[in-house]
Design an enzyme around this catalytic site. Structure first.
Site, PDB file in Angstrom:
ATOM      1  N   ASP A  63      85.522  59.543  63.533  1.00  0.00           N
ATOM      2  CA  ASP A  63      86.442  60.684  63.486  1.00  0.00           C
ATOM      3  C   ASP A  63      86.052  61.806  62.517  1.00  0.00           C
ATOM      4  O   ASP A  63      85.671  61.532  61.371  1.00  0.00           O
ATOM      5  CB  ASP A  63      87.841  60.215  63.025  1.00  0.00           C
ATOM      6  CG  ASP A  63      88.358  59.004  63.747  1.00  0.00           C
ATOM      7  OD1 ASP A  63      87.646  58.471  64.614  1.00  0.00           O
ATOM      8  OD2 ASP A  63      89.481  58.573  63.445  1.00  0.00           O
ATOM      9  N   SER A 123      90.938  57.674  58.437  1.00  0.00           N
ATOM     10  CA  SER A 123      91.108  59.104  58.715  1.00  0.00           C
ATOM     11  C   SER A 123      92.296  59.755  58.027  1.00  0.00           C
ATOM     12  O   SER A 123      93.279  59.101  57.673  1.00  0.00           O
ATOM     13  CB  SER A 123      91.221  59.320  60.219  1.00  0.00           C
ATOM     14  OG  SER A 123      89.958  59.110  60.783  1.00  0.00           O
TER      15      SER A 123
END
Ligand SMILES: *[C@@H]1O[C@H](CO)[C@@H](O)[C@H](O)[C@H]1NC(C)=O
Ligand SMILES: *[C@@H]1O[C@H](CO)[C@@H](O)[C@H](O)[C@H]1NC(C)=O
Ligand SMILES: *[C@@H]1O[C@H](CO)[C@@H](O)[C@H](O)[C@H]1NC(C)=O
Ligand SMILES: *[C@@H]1O[C@H](CO)[C@@H](O)[C@H](O)[C@H]1NC(C)=O
Length: 575
Positions: A63, A123
């Site tokens: 990500d 993330s």
């Protein structure tokens, strides 16, 4: 960081992580024995390395995290395994840029060091606090494998590169208590500030099969209180990863700061569905009094909804670029090759070219376009205009490096009588594209481009359109057909598809495709439908790659204009 400090960091991380990391896998498969296996082949001179897409010199990337612009410098952090080409040992790696095209690599900004993130730094997002101070909220994995939310601030606000980050001693600031599932509580968004001065963020979660965006509020960005109600939720969608929530202007391409709230703006909620590994978004209204979001009527908030990209594109995140008043989208593109191939080549994962993102004039969907800065890489150019392609013919476009190119083409369709009749059961464009690939003759189309094609076209990736008749209107299908993209084995060659909201009788039908060795990013209808594919040709590599326009329909189509450019190599994370 000094060399000495880096080395201490590296050795420290090696010993801590390789011993401790276990079980906090989200939904990534774990290859425990491969997490620190280095590639046997040199990473340079590989046919599938890209020339202008963001990737680290080696190893696993997933990500994009905390994208932002600070003191004129763009920052991209990303989920990274410092030790191998499979997911594991996750840290926030860090690069900076002045143009979003060329990137300089720094030491990881956030890495496991404290009980609240010792098993992984997952993330999160960046938010600017009053006075312009950036803050990063991220998910940490604690020793009990619980997902918790942590805050970090830059150590030195005078350093535009923001190389060092300090984690707050009060972490974790949000913990999975009061019924929140500790394995399904992650990916905090950029915060927005209401008229009451309080900050809001959402965190991805689920309760049983109901996916949800849990809402928290704070006066100081440090002390957070969970709201009674989620910002939004939807049954039978499973875990919502990487939510993103932001306002869009009702007209024009101008972006808005995430805190802009007024009756004149629309809001977008995007979620990454862990179940399908695709992203879906709705357009709707944010009610600041109730702190709730409602999709507009007709905007579907589940796996039947609209997608940013109908190929590979996941865990994406937008940011507001205050310097150019635009909203930019980053997204992770994973490999379609086997784990063994990833380990052999020593890396896995790309970031898509950053995309400008805005609300379509219909108000019903978003539109995306590669950031204008990428055009600085355009080199040799070839052009075509008013060129008819008869049904059953191909036309080679030569004079550019077909393995590293940017192509814009628009088609003029004057006669649509031969369009095939749309069947009401064809609701899934991906299925339709796999049934009606590039080699299946049609009425109007298939026509489009054959990219990364070998001279004999045995290998080819076809990006094309078909037009169907549905009563009085026409339906445009866009496909990316990977079925003949490689003679190689153990590759996911799924075909992808999307319907494009264009009226081919009154508008030209356009296609832009960015080709970069093992990635093909396509934008149909001026960015109304996007499809990204990964391909691994055996013959169509380097100078063996060719570019063709083709038409396999009964009716001729006219290329109104075509421009193709060789793309130069960007300087990305060079050693
Ligand atoms: C902070 O960063 C600035 C700019 O890079 C640098 O000149 C200064 O020495 C740094 N301060 C500290 C305490 O490291
Ligand atoms: C919590 O989430 C995990 C991961 O999806 C799932 O396996 C587990 O069943 C969930 N627990 C409950 C009580 O719903
Ligand atoms: C999404 O919701 C709509 C309306 O509630 C429903 O008809 C459809 O089947 C749902 N799709 C999925 C994939 O769950
Ligand atoms: C990664 O790639 C594999 C193989 O193509 C695919 O099955 C999977 O859904 C992808 N995951 C994501 C997050 O894109």
């Amino acid at each position: 960081m000094t060399m000495a400090f880096s080395r201490i960091w590296y050795i420290g991380l090696c010993s801590v992580l390789l011993l401790l990391h276990r079980g906090a896998e989200a939904s990534h498969p774990i290859y425990m024995h491969l997490q620190s296996v280095q590639s046997t082949s040199a990473v340079d001179h590989q046919p599938y390395r890209t020339a202008y897409h963001f990737q680290p010199p080696q190893n696993w990337m997933n990500d994009p995290n905390g994208p932002m612009i600070y003191k004129g410098i763009y920052h991209l952090f990303y989920q990274y395994n410092p030790f191998g080409a499979v997911w594991g040992n996750i840290v926030w790696a860090h690069s900076t840029s002045t143009d979003l095209v060329n990137w300089v690599r720094h030491d990881p900004a956030i890495y496991p060091s404290e009980p609240f993130d010792i098993k992984g730094c997952w993330s999160g997002s960046a938010t600017f606090l009053p006075g312009g101070k950036p803050a990063i909220l991220y998910t940490g994995i604690d020793p009990q494998n619980r997902q918790v939310q942590n805050l970090a601030f830059p150590k030195n606000l005078s350093d535009p590169l923001l190389r060092e980050w300090i984690k707050l001693a009060q972490n974790p600031l949000m913990a999975p208590i009061n019924g929140i599932n500790a394995s399904s509580f992650r990916d905090p968004t950029t915060g927005w500030r209401g008229a009451d001065g309080r900050w809001r963020v959402i965190i991805g979660s689920k309760r049983r099969r109901r996916g949800m965006a849990i809402l928290y509020r704070s006066k100081d960005f440090i002390h957070w209180t969970k709201s009674q109600h989620p910002l939004h939720s939807s049954d039978n969608t499973g875990m919502w990863e990487c939510p993103d929530f932001f306002p869009v202007s009702p007209n024009g391409k101008m972006g808005l700061d995430t805190s802009v709230i007024n009756p004149g703006v629309k809001h977008v909620l995007k979620v990454s569905l862990d179940d399908t590994k695709h992203e879906y978004y709705t357009i709707g209204t944010y009610d600041p009094a109730k702190d709730q979001y409602s999709p507009d009527p007709g905007s579907v908030d589940n796996g039947s909804g609209l997608r940013y990209d109908y190929g590979k594109f996941y865990a994406s995140k937008t940011f507001f670029d205050d310097s150019k008043k635009r909203r930019i989208l980053w997204g992770w593109i994973n490999e379609s090759s086997s784990v063994a191939d990833d380990v052999e080549k020593g890396w896995s994962g790309l970031q898509a070219i950053p995309r400008l993102l805005w609300l379509d004039s219909s108000g019903k969907q978003l539109v995306q376009w590669p950031i204008v800065e990428i055009e600085q890489l355009r080199g040799d150019q070839v052009n075509l205009a008013n060129k008819e392609i008869k049904g059953g013919s191909v036309l080679e476009v030569s004079g550019i490096t077909a393995s590293q190119a940017d192509i814009e083409v628009s088609f003029d369709l004057s006669k649509l009588e031969k369009a095939e009749v749309m069947n009401p059961s064809w609701v899934n464009p991906q299925l339709l594209c796999s049934k009606k690939g590039a080699s299946v003759k049609g009425g109007i189309g298939p026509f489009g481009l054959l990219v990364l094609a070998s001279k004999d076209m045995k290998e080819q990736t076809a990006i094309f359109f078909r037009v169907f008749k549905d009563g009085k209107r026409y339906v445009v299908l866009m496909c990316s057909d990977q079925s003949r993209s490689s003679l190689g084995k153990d590759i996911d060659k799924t075909s992808y598809g999307a319907f494009v909201d264009v009226d081919p009788l009154h508008e030209k039908l356009s296609l832009r495709t960015l080709i970069d060795h093992s990635i093909v990013e396509s934008f149909g209808g001026q960015g109304k439908a996007c499809i990204t594919a990964r391909v691994y040709p055996k013959l169509a590599i380097g100078n063996g790659a060719h570019l063709f326009a083709f038409n396999n329909g009964a009716e001729s189509v006219k290329i109104a204009s075509l421009s193709a450019w060789s793309m130069k190599r960007a300087h990305i994370n060079e050693a």
